[in-house]
Design a protein around this motif. Structure first.
Motif, mmCIF file in Angstrom:
data_model
loop_
_atom_site.group_PDB
_atom_site.id
_atom_site.type_symbol
_atom_site.label_atom_id
_atom_site.label_comp_id
_atom_site.label_asym_id
_atom_site.label_seq_id
_atom_site.Cartn_x
_atom_site.Cartn_y
_atom_site.Cartn_z
ATOM 1 N N GLN A 98 -47.759 -4.123 -24.752
ATOM 2 C CA GLN A 98 -46.511 -4.498 -25.385
ATOM 3 C C GLN A 98 -45.715 -3.251 -25.756
ATOM 4 O O GLN A 98 -46.275 -2.248 -26.194
ATOM 5 C CB GLN A 98 -46.758 -5.336 -26.643
ATOM 6 C CG GLN A 98 -47.394 -6.684 -26.377
ATOM 7 C CD GLN A 98 -47.593 -7.487 -27.652
ATOM 8 O OE1 GLN A 98 -46.973 -7.205 -28.682
ATOM 9 N NE2 GLN A 98 -48.465 -8.484 -27.587
ATOM 10 N N ARG A 106 -42.262 -2.323 -28.075
ATOM 11 C CA ARG A 106 -41.372 -2.931 -29.066
ATOM 12 C C ARG A 106 -40.364 -1.911 -29.582
ATOM 13 O O ARG A 106 -40.624 -0.707 -29.613
ATOM 14 C CB ARG A 106 -42.182 -3.523 -30.223
ATOM 15 C CG ARG A 106 -43.054 -4.703 -29.801
ATOM 16 C CD ARG A 106 -43.629 -5.468 -30.974
ATOM 17 N NE ARG A 106 -44.366 -6.650 -30.530
ATOM 18 C CZ ARG A 106 -43.808 -7.830 -30.294
ATOM 19 N NH1 ARG A 106 -42.484 -7.987 -30.457
ATOM 20 N NH2 ARG A 106 -44.538 -8.854 -29.906
ATOM 21 N N GLY A 159 -38.938 -7.101 -28.022
ATOM 22 C CA GLY A 159 -40.268 -6.826 -27.496
ATOM 23 C C GLY A 159 -40.419 -7.304 -26.069
ATOM 24 O O GLY A 159 -39.862 -8.340 -25.681
ATOM 25 N N GLU A 173 -43.547 -7.287 -22.737
ATOM 26 C CA GLU A 173 -44.920 -7.002 -22.317
ATOM 27 C C GLU A 173 -44.872 -6.646 -20.841
ATOM 28 O O GLU A 173 -44.176 -7.293 -20.059
ATOM 29 C CB GLU A 173 -45.814 -8.211 -22.563
ATOM 30 C CG GLU A 173 -47.306 -7.894 -22.451
ATOM 31 C CD GLU A 173 -48.188 -9.038 -22.925
ATOM 32 O OE1 GLU A 173 -49.317 -8.779 -23.359
ATOM 33 O OE2 GLU A 173 -47.725 -10.207 -22.867
ATOM 34 N N TRP A 218 -43.874 -15.698 -26.081
ATOM 35 C CA TRP A 218 -43.801 -14.981 -24.803
ATOM 36 C C TRP A 218 -43.365 -15.939 -23.704
ATOM 37 O O TRP A 218 -43.837 -17.065 -23.609
ATOM 38 C CB TRP A 218 -45.154 -14.364 -24.448
ATOM 39 C CG TRP A 218 -45.506 -13.180 -25.297
ATOM 40 C CD1 TRP A 218 -46.486 -13.101 -26.243
ATOM 41 C CD2 TRP A 218 -44.864 -11.912 -25.283
ATOM 42 N NE1 TRP A 218 -46.500 -11.874 -26.825
ATOM 43 C CE2 TRP A 218 -45.511 -11.098 -26.260
ATOM 44 C CE3 TRP A 218 -43.815 -11.363 -24.553
ATOM 45 C CZ2 TRP A 218 -45.149 -9.792 -26.507
ATOM 46 C CZ3 TRP A 218 -43.433 -10.045 -24.817
ATOM 47 C CH2 TRP A 218 -44.097 -9.275 -25.774
#
Length: 492
Positions: free
Chosen positions: A75, A77, A145, A147, A108
């Motif tokens: 991740q 951020r 954020g 991923e 997500w």
């Protein structure tokens, strides 16, 4: 050279769609876009003042501490909205890179596979520093954020890649440009100039390079999210410009033009939409092509009708103004590099309106948009066929002498006629005189005197032999080239 249907060609109600995902409605977008007659109207810029240059920035985003999953996902951020992000690396490229962001509720979303941006500019000057590869950028808007996971040879290499945030800043015209996309009702397509979307020209380090001929138009998607508002569009263009010019080292945005899902057209590569400017959109095949990027990801979702209508208008204006037909088969020779599927020197044949994947190792412009290519060619052909062809006919009769078009057909300075410049001359038309070629020393003399604005006016004949050399007639006189001296003057 009069239009058969008036100054504008109106679009048909809708394009026939191939089997597949349903076409989404235009989100708060025009219900129809009037099309420019490619042989009679200039593509007008939007009626906006220049914006102050906006210094878009590119900065790394750190990974958050925490465990990785079995595929090495990590991740990244940020305290501020990420806006546009990309994944970059130094050294060997991963085999696959994918990314996902959170939704508005913080959950997500689904993974998106990112295409490599490649080195689409074929002549990037050496910088002396390490060259970073990267993916196409992806728009995540106000999300903070993401991923990411990267794989090479079946093993996670996420720790070897870097997430970068491209901050587009805020331009003084952003809301006005957004209002263009939100307005309803038919309107002549207008393009937003580089100055109007706030290009920071200090980052444009690749001076415009022209090519003798544009033989085809290439269709792309920018592959980022489709979740953006009309007012977001200029910021997305600025962010792509910053990423291409700085992170990728191309010195400018890679596309000649961009079209958002609301149908707004943005000028891309510096040098002029009407000229044959080499860009960096299809590695190996940039020299003789004009790249149009539809802004968004059209892998599973077709492009909106508004985006298709403006893309058709722009492609018809470019191809029609250069006397190409969208289904015409053209032979292109690869210059190698980038995402090219063909080594340097190898030729391939494609339609004059083709998709990036036809020549590159990429999924661009996405499966859904690729299924729309043939309906797009049909629409572009309709627009071109609806235009009168006086200049094109005159060029066809004298093509060997004139060479290929070097810029699209445009209005004359006095606004009453049309002209197209070619490698070795021009064809000039007016409703009073018809279309005639002007070449060589006579053309140079006529242009130097003010062309159609000179006392001579428009040409009324082609060149013809006279005892002393060559002569050409104009509305208010004639010019003679004398064989012995090589001079040009009005006959005695």
């Amino acid at each position: 050279m009069l239009l058969t249907t008036g100054a504008l060609l109106l679009p048909s109600p809708a394009l026939a769609q191939p089997a597949g995902p349903a076409v989404p409605p235009d989100p708060t977008a025009p219900t129809g876009v009037s099309q420019l007659d490619p042989a009679h109207a200039v593509m007008p810029p939007a009626g906006l003042p220049p914006a102050a240059p906006v210094a878009a920035g590119v900065a790394p985003v750190s990974y958050a501490p925490g465990a990785r999953d079995a595929l090495g996902a990590r991740q990244a951020r940020s305290e501020s909205p990420l806006r546009l992000v990309a994944v970059t690396w130094a050294g060997p490229a991963p085999d696959a890179v994918s990314l996902r962001s959170t939704d508005a509720a913080g959950r997500w979303g689904t993974w998106t596979n990112l295409d490599p941006a490649g080195s689409e500019r074929e002549d990037v000057p050496p910088t002396g520093g390490p060259v970073r590869g990267g993916t196409d950028p992806i728009w995540v808007g106000d999300r903070t954020g993401v991923e990411v996971r990267a794989m090479r040879a079946g093993q996670p290499v996420t720790d070897q890649v870097q997430v970068v945030r491209i901050d587009p800043g805020v331009g003084s015209n952003d809301q006005a440009i957004g209002a263009m996309g939100s307005a309803r009702g038919p309107a002549t397509p207008k393009y937003v100039t580089r100055a109007q979307w706030g290009a920071d020209e200090s980052k444009m380090t690749w001076p415009p390079q022209t090519t003798p001929a544009v033989r085809a138009v290439t269709i792309h998607h920018t592959s980022e999210s489709n979740d953006y508002s009309p007012a977001d569009s200029p910021g997305i263009v600025r962010a792509i410009f910053a990423y291409h010019s700085e992170s990728q080292g191309w010195g400018d945005i890679g596309y000649n033009a961009l079209v958002d899902k609301y149908g707004t057209i943005f000028e891309g590569r510096a040098g002029g939409l009407d000229r044959n400017v080499t860009a960096a959109h299809a590695g190996g095949f940039n020299r003789e092509t004009f790249g149009i990027a539809m802004m968004g990801n059209y892998q599973g979702t077709p492009a909106t009708p508004a985006a298709m209508a403006s893309t058709a208008a722009l492609a018809a204006w470019k191809l029609g103004g250069l006397y190409r037909d969208p289904r015409q088969q053209v032979q292109l020779t690869s210059n190698g590099g980038g995402t090219s599927r063909f080594p340097k020197g190898q030729s391939t044949t494609v339609p004059a309106l083709f998709a990036h994947r036809d020549v590159g190792r990429t999924s661009c412009p996405g499966d859904a948009a690729y299924a729309q290519m043939e309906p797009l060619r049909v629409k572009v052909q309709e627009l071109i066929a609806g235009a009168a062809a006086d200049v094109r006919t005159a060029w066809s009769a004298d093509r060997d002498a004139l060479g290929e078009p070097t810029r699209v057909e445009s209005p004359t300075v006095d606004g009453t006629g049309r002209r197209t410049d070619f490698e070795r001359g021009s064809v000039v038309w007016s409703p009073r005189t018809g279309a005639w070629p002007v070449t060589g020393a006579i053309a140079e003399h006529w242009r130097g005197a003010g062309a159609e604005g000179s006392p001579l006016g428009y040409p009324t004949s082609a060149e013809y032999d006279v005892p002393t050399g060559r002569q050409q007639n104009f509305e208010h006189g004639a010019l003679t080239w004398t064989r012995g001296s090589g001079t040009v003057a009005a006959p005695a």
